[in-house]
Enzyme design. Structure first.
Site, PDB file in Angstrom:
ATOM      1  CD  GLU A 280      19.402  33.600  15.232  1.00  0.00           C
ATOM      2  OE1 GLU A 280      18.148  33.997  16.053  1.00  0.00           O
ATOM      3  OE2 GLU A 280      20.233  32.683  15.654  1.00  0.00           O
TER       4      GLU A 280
ATOM      5  CB  ALA B 171       9.829  33.396  19.955  1.00  0.00           C
TER       6      ALA B 171
ATOM      7  CG  ASN C 182      14.527  40.570  17.273  1.00  0.00           C
ATOM      8  OD1 ASN C 182      14.988  39.815  16.463  1.00  0.00           O
ATOM      9  ND2 ASN C 182      13.017  40.265  16.990  1.00  0.00           N
TER      10      ASN C 182
ATOM     11  CD  GLU D  84      13.074  33.202  21.686  1.00  0.00           C
ATOM     12  OE1 GLU D  84      14.074  33.782  21.308  1.00  0.00           O
ATOM     13  OE2 GLU D  84      12.901  32.023  21.299  1.00  0.00           O
TER      14      GLU D  84
ATOM     15  CG  HIS E 247      18.407  33.730  23.291  1.00  0.00           C
ATOM     16  ND1 HIS E 247      19.454  33.146  23.226  1.00  0.00           N
ATOM     17  CD2 HIS E 247      17.366  33.056  22.594  1.00  0.00           C
ATOM     18  CE1 HIS E 247      19.352  32.052  22.309  1.00  0.00           C
ATOM     19  NE2 HIS E 247      18.048  32.165  22.043  1.00  0.00           N
TER      20      HIS E 247
ATOM     21  CD  GLU F 119      19.309  29.752  19.865  1.00  0.00           C
ATOM     22  OE1 GLU F 119      18.646  29.308  20.656  1.00  0.00           O
ATOM     23  OE2 GLU F 119      18.992  30.773  19.146  1.00  0.00           O
TER      24      GLU F 119
HETATM   25  N1  TRP Z   1      16.965  32.498  17.644  1.00  0.00           N
HETATM   26  C1  TRP Z   1      15.794  31.998  17.683  1.00  0.00           C
HETATM   27  C2  TRP Z   1      15.372  31.212  18.915  1.00  0.00           C
HETATM   28  O1  TRP Z   1      15.890  29.994  19.058  1.00  0.00           O
HETATM   29  C3  TRP Z   1      15.366  31.136  16.584  1.00  0.00           C
HETATM   30  C4  TRP Z   1      14.931  31.943  15.261  1.00  0.00           C
HETATM   31  C5  TRP Z   1      13.753  32.483  15.196  1.00  0.00           C
HETATM   32  C6  TRP Z   1      15.212  31.720  13.750  1.00  0.00           C
HETATM   33  N2  TRP Z   1      13.218  32.726  14.017  1.00  0.00           N
HETATM   34  C7  TRP Z   1      14.189  32.125  13.080  1.00  0.00           C
HETATM   35  C8  TRP Z   1      16.329  31.090  13.421  1.00  0.00           C
HETATM   36  C9  TRP Z   1      14.417  32.305  11.661  1.00  0.00           C
HETATM   37  C10 TRP Z   1      16.302  30.766  11.767  1.00  0.00           C
HETATM   38  C11 TRP Z   1      15.462  31.580  11.106  1.00  0.00           C
HETATM   39  O2  TRP Z   1      15.092  31.747  19.881  1.00  0.00           O
HETATM   40 ZN    ZN Z   2      17.065  30.395  20.779  1.00  0.00          ZN
END
Ligand code: TRP
Ligand code: ZN
Length: 898
Positions: A137, A279, A282, A315, A318, A337
């Site tokens: 991401e 974090a 995935n 996480e 998500h 988010e």
């Molecule tokens: N989706 C992740 C979260 O909020 C965010 C995140 C983790 C992220 N690593 C990253 C966003 C690297 C941009 C780049 O839980």
């Molecule tokens: Zn998140």
């Protein structure tokens, strides 16, 4: 890195993809000096786009790819070579591969060579402490293979990983393990994982390393048994239990509160030391910054334990809000988010003290998100343009986004909100959708119209809500008039902004502090003493009837909307609310407002060169709180905490850093001197309990230690020898990091040089092998506001445990200095600014995401006096001229100077 000017991407230009990917089959061959990635993509024309094209020829297929060395391309089993698209050719640019499909369905095979071993940006596939891991991401997958790297392209994945058996005994990817074995080359082995759930590429993950794990199981509400594993470096297996407990609590909570069940047979977390954020969610294989997993009494503070619990929950949540239902495009980031932060906040509130959690969230939002909303990077919860999406993982998208979901919750109530979320999941499971789809589900499930409410997604800036009152004794009516306005933000003039829907939770108190029944004109007799007013006009009056005496209003209870509310309270009224308001959050907030008024007096005195004289009412009010043994001790600790310097800067028109620091330090000294007996009593009682009770990471223990520690930090201001002795004893004998680190911090901020030096040395010696503890050691020193801060930070950068390559180290030392040590960072000679700019230029060369984040303090130049403004702008200009900038840094610097 690019030299041409990066281009802006607009939400209004969104178009569905021309092609879809149904299946993705990946094979990774990991080696020391390179890795090979074979991708087989089973693809087809997107029927929606075909319908629009009405029989026109198949369009070219343009795949994203960056920093890839292309070794082979095969389209529908035919080898392609570079050249004309119509002659079995492909075309390459620095960020794309284009081919020409000749049928509606086809497979595409590519092989690329990549270099995880030299990847310092920590995006895509990279190495951290010898292990391979990924961060995809938002747009990192394109650094792994050629792909349609956008969240509305969802595919199943099978992933085979092969690597040296001895160095990388553990091989992981998303989903379930379906096969594994030795390679022909006996040094190597392989494993194949299959993820049956369609997902966008940003949720892909791979890990290969020498890891140990702890294992547990969770039985879901439909009685399916799920294996839970947390993988860490061998020396850290003793620090995983808290994360495992948090995970199981999260899984149960999501079933109970949202009806959401986990869907795979296994859920894994892997801790890595080098990670740009907290974090990553995935699918089935969450990858965490080790700071967001590892926690045990001896090495992690109470705050760190609570952070681990919250991030594990975030996480995990998500899996439904983000993975099962994902985002159509990155402008919709807050869909996952904002909602997921709202969910993790609700979880933390249920696990600990709900009021304290709310206080902490709001203090953070008002200090940091409000500052972002007032700065050059201000954007809506759903931005309408960006240069680099990594720059939009912001407080606005996350925290304000969560407040927006929270307002929907407030407007619909618990049951209405749940009906809405149920409908959202039922309608959109397996889809990539928008914030509008989320709001539509909430509307449809409840038969309401949120058209006006949706302005929260598109209008940036923090609304101001000015409230005035009038009481008519003869008619026994009491009126509240609300006036809302929102300042100008980049690209959005304030006078063109339309009124928001602002839910204002409120109550009215009589002279005894009793809550009055609330009946608006035209309503039946009332029983409720707390209610939510929906302010929807630019100016709007609500009139209550049957009000026998002039009441005192309690407004915006629980901070029911992310606005700056003002009401002309005097100090006696604030003291009254501190004692009597039935809403715990507002009791705290009344104390904050009182403190702000008192501190603003002191700031003005300092600016006029007058001797500082503090309003004694603040001392009286805090004495009452401190000696009330019936109050939750965590609440007492929060109430004793004066508003931070960063918050005082945020609410200033022009921030005078020196006056703010001097005023706040003076107030702390006054409180310490005048409350020392009560502080000492509560300190000693709680310290005794800490000595007698083994460490427990639970709410009432957090509360007791919080009060103990804030008491110690005030007491240290008195300079009394018995306090110094107590601090040293706490440092030497505590069985946990919460007590030890506070003791270290108070010594570091004290004038006792010998004791300070000894404590720092002992601490570093004891914990030199624990990187996360050393981060705390760096932070405590970087945050010390005593003179000479910059020199101390520069010296610490030479310490063997420090490295610019590790984001946690950068945050611990440089982030803490520029973000928390404001008096030193804003030194009038500009030395702090120059230092930060130098580091940003250096970081830009190897980790653009971290460079861009560390830059934030310099972007706030408009808040300061003209001399500092000039110094800050000069540093921004120096960064801009320093050479080729990453899009990340370029976007923030250029917007800050615009
Ligand atoms: N989706 C992740 C979260 O909020 C965010 C995140 C983790 C992220 N690593 C990253 C966003 C690297 C941009 C780049 O839980
Ligand atoms: Zn998140």
């Amino acid at each position: 890195m690019r030299t041409d000017q990066p281009k802006m991407i607009y939400l209004k230009d969104y178009q569905a993809p021309e092609y879809l990917i149904d299946e993705t089959h990946l094979t990774f061959e990991l080696f020391d000096d390179h890795s090979l990635v074979h991708a087989q993509l089973v693809m087809r024309r997107n029927p929606d786009r075909a319908a629009l094209a009405q029989g026109a020829a198949l369009p070219p297929l343009e795949l994203d790819g960056q920093q890839l060395e292309l070794l082979s391309v095969k389209l529908a089993d035919v080898d392609l070579s570079e050249g004309d698209l119509s002659q079995n050719g492909y075309q390459l640019t620095s960020d794309s591969l284009t081919v020409q499909p000749t049928s509606e369905t086809f497979t595409l095979d590519t092989t690329v060579k990549i270099h995880p071993e030299t990847n310092t940006a920590l995006e895509g596939l990279y190495k951290s402490s010898g292990m391979f891991c990924t961060q995809c991401e938002a747009e990192g997958f394109r650094k792994i293979t050629y792909y349609l790297d956008r969240p509305d392209v969802m595919s199943t994945f099978t992933t085979t990983v092969s690597a040296n058996k001895q160095a990388f005994p553990i091989l992981l990817s998303n989903g379930n393990l379906i096969a594994a074995g030795p390679s022909d080359d006996s040094q190597r082995h392989w494993a194949t994982w299959e993820d049956p759930f369609k997902k966008p590429a940003y949720l892909f993950a791979l890990v290969a390393g020498d890891l140990w794990c702890i294992e547990d199981t969770f039985t879901t509400m439909s009685q399916r048994k799920v294996t839970l594993r947390i993988f860490v470096e061998p020396e850290n297996v003793d620090k995983c239990q808290h994360a495992m407990d948090s995970l199981k609590k999260s899984m149960r909570w999501d079933e109970e509160v949202y009806g959401r069940e986990y869907d795979l047979d296994i859920f894994m977390i892997v801790a890595v030391n080098d990670f740009n954020m907290g974090a990553m969610e995935n699918k089935g294989l969450n990858i965490f910054n080790s700071s967001a997993v590892l926690a045990r009494a001896e090495t992690a503070t109470d705050a760190a334990h609570q952070r681990v619990e919250a991030i594990v929950a975030h996480e995990y949540f998500h899996n439904w809000t983000g993975n099962r239902v994902t985002c159509r495009d990155w402008f919709q980031l807050s869909l996952k988010e904002g909602f997921t932060v709202f969910r993790d906040s609700g979880f933390s509130a249920d696990m600990n003290s709900a009021t304290v959690k709310r206080i902490q969230d709001v203090a953070y939002l008002r200090t940091h998100q409000f500052a972002e909303d007032a700065g050059p990077m201000a954007h809506a919860v759903r931005p309408d343009s960006f240069i680099e999406i990594s720059n939009f993982y912001t407080l606005t998208v996350y925290e304000k986004g969560a407040e927006v979901v929270g307002m929907i919750h407030t407007l619909l109530g618990v049951e209405g909100f749940r009906k809405g979320s149920d409908l959202f999941f039922e309608r959109h499971d397996g889809q990539a959708v928008t914030c509008d789809d989320f709001v539509k589900a909430m509307e449809d499930a409840n038969g309401v119209d949120f058209t006006q409410f949706k302005r929260w997604y598109s209008q940036a800036g923090t609304p101001r809500l000015a409230v005035s009152e009038s009481y008519d004794a003869a008619a026994k009516t009491y009126s509240l008039t609300f006036r809302q306005s929102t300042p100008t933000t980049p690209g959005q003039p304030g006078d063109q902004k339309l009124p928001f829907v602002i839910p204002v939770a409120m109550g009215l108190l009589d002279a005894q502090g009793q809550e009055l029944p609330l009946r608006l004109q035209g309503e039946a007799p009332a029983v409720n003493t707390s209610r939510v007013l929906s302010v929807i006009e630019a100016e709007q009056t609500f009139t209550f009837i049957d009000i026998a005496e002039q009441p005192l209003p309690s407004l915006l209870r629980g901070f029911s909307a992310p606005v700056k509310l003002s009401f002309p309270y005097n100090r006696d009224q604030l003291m009254f609310l501190m004692q009597h308001d039935s809403d715990g959050f507002n009791r705290w907030d009344a104390g904050q407002q009182l403190s702000v008024q008192v501190l603003q007096d002191l700031i003005a005195q300092h600016q006029k060169g007058e001797p500082l004289v503090m309003d004694q009412r603040l001392i009286t009010a805090l004495h009452t709180v401190l000696t009330d043994e019936s109050l939750d001790q965590a609440m007492v600790a929060e109430m004793l905490s004066l508003p931070g310097e960063a918050y005082l800067i945020e609410i200033s028109e022009v921030a005078d850093v020196d006056a703010i620091h001097a005023a706040r330090e003076f107030a702390r000294q006054q409180l310490a001197d005048n409350l020392s007996d009560a502080l000492w009593q509560r300190y000693q009682a709680n310290r005794e309990l800490s000595k007698q009770t083994p460490y427990v990471a639970a709410s009432e223990h957090f509360a007791r230690r919080a009060l103990q520690n804030i008491a110690l930090s005030y007491l240290m201001q008195t300079g009394k020898p018995e306090v110094l002795a107590a601090a040293i004893d706490q440092f030497d004998t505590a069985d946990n990091m919460t007590e030890r680190l506070t003791a270290l911090a108070v010594l570091v901020n004290s004038p006792f040089e010998a004791e300070k030096a000894k404590a720092l040395e002992v601490f570093a010696e004891n914990f030199k092998d624990n990187a996360l503890v050393m981060d705390q050691w760096f932070s405590v020193q970087a945050g010390s506001t005593l003179p000479g801060g910059l020199e101390r930070v520069k010296a610490l950068m030479q310490h063997p445990a420090f490295t610019m390559k590790n984001p946690n180290k950068v945050r611990a030392l440089i982030g803490a200095f520029a973000g928390q040590n404001l008096i030193n960072f804003h030194a009038a000679d500009g030395s702090g600014y120059r230092f930060l700019a130098d580091l940003v230029i250096e970081l830009n060369g190897f980790n653009p995401q971290i460079a861009s984040r560390q830059l934030a303090p310099l972007t706030r130049w408009r808040k300061y006096d003209s001399a500092r403004q000039a110094l800050m702008k000069a540093e921004l200009e120096r960064i801009l001229a320093s050479g080729p900038l990453s899009p990340d840094v370029y976007e923030v610097v250029s917007k800050s100077l615009a």
